[in-house]
Design a protein around this motif. Sequence first.
Motif, PDB file in Angstrom:
ATOM      1  N   GLN A 105       0.822  -1.200   0.000  1.00 18.18           N
ATOM      2  CA  GLN A 105       0.000   0.000   0.000  1.00 18.18           C
ATOM      3  C   GLN A 105       0.869   1.267   0.000  1.00 18.18           C
ATOM      4  N   MET A 158      -6.467   8.259  -0.252  1.00 17.69           N
ATOM      5  CA  MET A 158      -6.529   6.805  -0.104  1.00 17.69           C
ATOM      6  C   MET A 158      -7.208   6.160  -1.310  1.00 17.69           C
ATOM      7  N   GLU A 159      -8.267   6.772  -1.815  1.00 11.55           N
ATOM      8  CA  GLU A 159      -8.952   6.238  -2.990  1.00 11.55           C
ATOM      9  C   GLU A 159      -8.050   6.269  -4.219  1.00 11.55           C
ATOM     10  N   TYR A 162      -5.486   3.571  -3.846  1.00  9.60           N
ATOM     11  CA  TYR A 162      -6.126   2.263  -4.078  1.00  9.60           C
ATOM     12  C   TYR A 162      -6.192   1.947  -5.568  1.00  9.60           C
ATOM     13  N   VAL A 172      -5.811  -5.329  -2.658  1.00  8.16           N
ATOM     14  CA  VAL A 172      -6.206  -4.409  -1.608  1.00  8.16           C
ATOM     15  C   VAL A 172      -7.717  -4.196  -1.677  1.00  8.16           C
ATOM     16  N   LEU A 174     -11.045  -1.675  -0.088  1.00 11.09           N
ATOM     17  CA  LEU A 174     -11.493  -0.512   0.670  1.00 11.09           C
ATOM     18  C   LEU A 174     -12.676  -0.909   1.543  1.00 11.09           C
ATOM     19  N   SER A 196      -8.244   1.043   4.179  1.00 14.03           N
ATOM     20  CA  SER A 196      -7.644   0.262   3.105  1.00 14.03           C
ATOM     21  C   SER A 196      -6.954  -0.945   3.726  1.00 14.03           C
ATOM     22  N   TYR A 197      -7.330  -2.139   3.252  1.00 16.17           N
ATOM     23  CA  TYR A 197      -6.887  -3.382   3.887  1.00 16.17           C
ATOM     24  C   TYR A 197      -6.185  -4.274   2.872  1.00 16.17           C
TER      25      TYR A 197
END
Length: 472
Positions: A105, A158-159, A162, A172, A174, A196-197
Amino acid sequence: MVNVIPSEIRFLGTCIFIVDMLCHVEKTAEAMPSSDWTPFEINRSLPPERADIVIVGGGVMGWSIAYWLKQKEKIREGVRVLVVERDPTYSQASTVLSAGGIRQQFSLPENIVLSIASADFMRNINKHLSVLNEDPVDLQFNHSGYLFLASENVAQIMEENYKTQRYVGAKVALLSPTQLKEKFPWINTDGIVLASYGLENEGWFDPWTLLNAFRRKAISMGVYQCFGEVTGFKYTTNSMNTAEGNKLDFQRIKYANVQMPNSLEYQPVECAIVVNAAGAFSGKVAEMMGIGLGLKDTIAGVPLPVEPRKRFVYVVHCPDGPGLETPFLIDYSGVYFRREGLGGNYIAGMSPEEEEPDTSNLEVDHQFFQEKVWPRLAHRVPAFENLKVKSAWAGFYDYNTFDQNGIVGNHPLVNNMFFATGFSGHGLQHSPAVGRAIAELILDGGFQTLDLSAFSFQRIITQEPMLEKNIV
């Protein structure tokens, strides 16, 4: 009167003569110019007098580079590699003092592909680093993933990250605050807009095991190691004038001077190439070649922008804390934590927001935990209100003050000094892929597997930073 020598004695005398002749032939061969043989007693702690490539820094990055150089050599002993490490106990080595995380990430595609390649290497580590008659390598890789939490201020970033991560190939997902709470009910979702995972190839491992695995394999392949400190270089200089009439001095390293620990003794090592993998202290190594000490607004006046930055890691115990499924959590407040084994143990920390800690020592600031780290931990995970600190340590980042990203490649004026430094906290996780890239640059003349040209020193000269938005 004639003395008759028994046949047994004659046979023994013949054997002794043959052995003497063989020893003489062996000594003669050993004394040839290409040999290391000498009639004087050798100090086995000294490095060899000659090496094709001297690697300054015996952390995980240095040993990864050494391994890949030997892996790529066409003929056994075709490339003579020496690794010089100044800390024989590794008690202050950044590698073993890190949190041991690996993640995909990132915001820059180059960092993402480095992580993907390194994770693949670690998954198949015994295909690469196994040694005959030695135990297999067990990195103790925990695949629990990374979990980044975003506030409203950074949710859009973050988006965007991603989308880049998925495009490059990272696995990944969301999560909304509701989904986050369902998956990890121990999290207080107050202030969280998005999460985010990492679903694959993320988590943490044992840094010391990875370093030792690279080191053990490289030595088995013929790499030399020396515990000492590179204190300077001998070099030649060639000058030329540009079309504008400016003088340029091109330098080429001929010898690296290696000072032995706790001794006045030193050994000049003749070499063709030097790799600066000295981590937090690589800026000082570059200065030994005058890099950054030239006139302002010239290439020679541009320093290698890497310096030590101290970071604290705290080991805490919380019997009612998050369970085995706990990921490596990064809160938008800057605090992080992950599990440390079993039994309710965790490690936690954060980067300082204001004044940087003193780097003249590795002392731990326990007040920093009480005032900065603990309140944020307890806010995000209410169970941590009852934690207790068990121990703590400090380590150095090789912090790139320019853009917090790695510097990979050679210097334009000292073209036989290669850099592998400045990763600002993610050098450990990227070491397998960066080591291969440096070996390709040296032996193949260019990147073959991953194009890391964006990380060259040239961006420092042209003042074009590569800013990473996910720096921990």
